[in-house]
Design an enzyme around this catalytic site. Structure first.
Site, mmCIF file in Angstrom:
data_model
loop_
_atom_site.group_PDB
_atom_site.id
_atom_site.type_symbol
_atom_site.label_atom_id
_atom_site.label_comp_id
_atom_site.label_asym_id
_atom_site.label_seq_id
_atom_site.Cartn_x
_atom_site.Cartn_y
_atom_site.Cartn_z
ATOM 1 N N ASP A 51 0.859 -1.182 0.000
ATOM 2 C CA ASP A 51 0.000 0.000 0.000
ATOM 3 C C ASP A 51 0.903 1.243 0.000
ATOM 4 O O ASP A 51 1.435 1.614 -1.038
ATOM 5 C CB ASP A 51 -0.903 -0.092 1.232
ATOM 6 C CG ASP A 51 -2.008 0.938 1.279
ATOM 7 O OD1 ASP A 51 -2.505 1.333 0.217
ATOM 8 O OD2 ASP A 51 -2.398 1.352 2.389
ATOM 9 N N ARG B 204 -10.384 -12.396 7.512
ATOM 10 C CA ARG B 204 -9.211 -13.056 6.926
ATOM 11 C C ARG B 204 -9.594 -14.400 6.291
ATOM 12 O O ARG B 204 -8.952 -14.867 5.370
ATOM 13 C CB ARG B 204 -8.148 -13.323 7.998
ATOM 14 C CG ARG B 204 -7.508 -12.081 8.596
ATOM 15 C CD ARG B 204 -6.274 -12.476 9.408
ATOM 16 N NE ARG B 204 -5.830 -11.436 10.317
ATOM 17 C CZ ARG B 204 -5.036 -10.415 9.986
ATOM 18 N NH1 ARG B 204 -4.598 -10.287 8.752
ATOM 19 N NH2 ARG B 204 -4.673 -9.528 10.887
HETATM 20 P P1 IMP Z 1 1.785 -0.317 3.870
HETATM 21 O O1 IMP Z 1 2.830 -0.248 4.932
HETATM 22 O O2 IMP Z 1 0.949 0.935 3.822
HETATM 23 O O3 IMP Z 1 2.312 -0.698 2.504
HETATM 24 O O4 IMP Z 1 0.722 -1.380 4.324
HETATM 25 C C1 IMP Z 1 0.965 -2.691 4.343
HETATM 26 C C2 IMP Z 1 -0.001 -3.407 5.260
HETATM 27 O O5 IMP Z 1 -1.198 -2.658 5.510
HETATM 28 C C3 IMP Z 1 -0.480 -4.669 4.616
HETATM 29 O O6 IMP Z 1 0.398 -5.728 4.881
HETATM 30 C C4 IMP Z 1 -1.859 -4.854 5.231
HETATM 31 O O7 IMP Z 1 -1.759 -5.544 6.455
HETATM 32 C C5 IMP Z 1 -2.344 -3.456 5.498
HETATM 33 N N1 IMP Z 1 -3.259 -2.994 4.424
HETATM 34 C C6 IMP Z 1 -3.006 -2.053 3.491
HETATM 35 N N2 IMP Z 1 -4.053 -1.892 2.661
HETATM 36 C C7 IMP Z 1 -4.981 -2.777 3.079
HETATM 37 C C8 IMP Z 1 -6.317 -3.115 2.601
HETATM 38 O O8 IMP Z 1 -6.860 -2.590 1.621
HETATM 39 N N3 IMP Z 1 -6.960 -4.079 3.307
HETATM 40 C C9 IMP Z 1 -6.416 -4.713 4.393
HETATM 41 N N4 IMP Z 1 -5.181 -4.441 4.851
HETATM 42 C C10 IMP Z 1 -4.480 -3.470 4.206
#
Ligand code: IMP
Ligand code: MG
Length: 179
Positions: free
Chosen positions: A103, A165
């Site tokens: 993300d 999940r």
């Molecule tokens: P980042 O650090 O923002 O890249 O987020 C990574 C983590 O955020 C992922 O491993 C997920 O656990 C959580 N995450 C990000 N987007 C989503 C989503 O749309 N649904 C559920 N979990 C998300």
């Protein structure tokens, strides 16, 4: 029932299976003469990891790491906490980080930096889902299952408040669930 909370299905169980099979073929090819260590970033990637590993016919090791999640919020806090570290020594190993979704990239940017200090031979990123529009770091995945829209999605390992999940597909929740 959890299914009633889903507004729209983005990726069906069949689509996930087919795509993960193709990703497996890629790893079987790319790591043919290597002995990689696949690291599942828990908890979100556990179902993806389990299905991906069963597509591989190369010799490999597996390990698990737990990092802090968002809790019940749907956006990243930028704070990453490792609550369970690796059990393998990764020096000179070819490491593949297996993630559920990329993300903002904050989690993986932190992990790559943290693991690089242990001098692995290589670190590659495999993510089931990629939301490139939301990136806040320079992290690029080497293996991507699907590009997904900028929406909060659940299922197949991905949670909202630790729930959903266990959905066998990936979808979007109905609006009222968040309120
Ligand atoms: P980042 O650090 O923002 O890249 O987020 C990574 C983590 O955020 C992922 O491993 C997920 O656990 C959580 N995450 C990000 N987007 C989503 C989503 O749309 N649904 C559920 N979990 C998300
Ligand atoms: Mg996660």
């Amino acid at each position: 029932m959890i299914h009633e909370d889903i507004e729209r299905v983005y990726f069906t169980a069949e689509e996930l299976k087919e795509r993960i099979h193709a990703l497996g073929e890629q790893f079987n090819h790319d790591y043919k003469d290597k002995f990689p260590l696949f690291v599942s970033v828990l908890k979100g990637s556990f179902i993806f990891m389990a299905d991906l590993m069963r597509e591989l016919d190369i010799y490999c090791h597996m390990d698990f790491m737990t990092v802090s999640s968002y809790g019940k919020s749907t956006t990243s806090t930028g704070v990453v906490k490792i609550t369970k570290d690796l059990s393998y020594n990764i020096e000179n190993r070819d490491v593949v980080l297996v993630e559920d979704i990329l993300d903002s990239g904050l989690t993986l940017a932190y992990l790559i930096n943290y693991l690089s200090m242990r001098k692995p031979a290589s670190i590659k990123i495999c993510t089931l889902l990629d939301k490139p529009s939301r990136r806040r770091t320079g992290v690029v995945a080497d293996y991507v299952g699907f590009i997904c829209p900028d929406e909060f999605i659940v299922g197949y390992g991905l949670d909202y408040g630790e729930k959903y999940r266990n959905l066998p597909y990936i979808g979007v929740l109905k609006e009222y669930i968040y309120s």
